[in-house]
Scaffold this active site. Sequence first.
Site, PDB file in Angstrom:
ATOM      1  CB  SER A 110      -0.961  -0.051   1.189  1.00 39.64           C
ATOM      2  OG  SER A 110      -2.008   0.869   1.048  1.00 39.64           O
ATOM      3  CG  ASP A 231      -6.645  -2.518  -4.262  1.00 32.79           C
ATOM      4  OD1 ASP A 231      -7.284  -1.887  -3.396  1.00 32.79           O
ATOM      5  OD2 ASP A 231      -5.429  -2.740  -4.173  1.00 32.79           O
ATOM      6  CG  HIS A 259      -5.487  -2.463  -0.335  1.00 35.92           C
ATOM      7  ND1 HIS A 259      -4.911  -1.946  -1.473  1.00 35.92           N
ATOM      8  CD2 HIS A 259      -4.908  -1.807   0.709  1.00 35.92           C
ATOM      9  CE1 HIS A 259      -4.027  -1.017  -1.144  1.00 35.92           C
ATOM     10  NE2 HIS A 259      -4.000  -0.908   0.170  1.00 35.92           N
TER      11      HIS A 259
END
Length: 282
Positions: A110, A231, A259
């Site tokens: 991320s 996502d 995610h």
Amino acid sequence: MPHTIVRRAEAFGDDRAAILNAHAVHELGAGAPPLVLLHGFGSDQSIWSRLAPQLSAQRPVILYDHMGSGGSDLGHYDAARYATLDGYADDLVEVLDALDLRDVTLVGHSVSGMISLLGALRTDRIARLVMIGASPRYLNDTGYEGGFEPADVADFLGMMELDFQGWARTLAPRVLDHPDRPDLVEELSFSFCRSDAEITRRFAQATFLSDQRTVLGACPLPVLVLQSESDAIVPLSAAQVLAGQLPGGRLEMLKTRGHYPQLAAPHLLAATIERFLAEPQA
């Protein structure tokens, strides 16, 4: 362009052990070259619990908590330092220096994909990058789909401030995107809930208001950009921009959703990373 690393000499001096303790650094495996796993906002190093043991079978794997997360020492948290991602990138370099690591592969999940990128522009200790669910910019812009409007981010931050526990319980199933795995939803929700609410909100603000598109072209390293088939945080178009503007970047799709592939598909993710590590370096 050279980057000035803001070090915390007043806190640590030359005490390498103090830096490692402040970030709750853990090491698994042995040998070389090393692999460093960086968690995203709202979680901590425990997010790698399914992946790290697989990767450490053949090499050393280093885990640590970003300041303000997990087992990090909150006494060293400084709101000004961590108002942008630069503070987290400076921490990364300090940890690599304290461990005296060379030829490092960074795996950033991320927002840590961009923290890894910024770290790579600050030190020659890093050889390769793996970015999982990373985005150079989360806000939509002219000709660019980041996935969020400013009002979306304002609502997101506002909910975190008003009802942090409710925010965590709402976000976890959405970003995991595996309704068939309530155990993973509960695990992720707990990970969000146990973090400090105000520090997590500030980290979210630094994340969602960041824009690293202008520095992508400065990274000379091989970069594997990994994107799940769906996502909720990062649209495919943002991952395509990321991989396309990194000189050594390439995009690879993961046959999973959500995610957090390190939770939902750790074996697939481990195999993909292993293939990348086995490739000869130029």
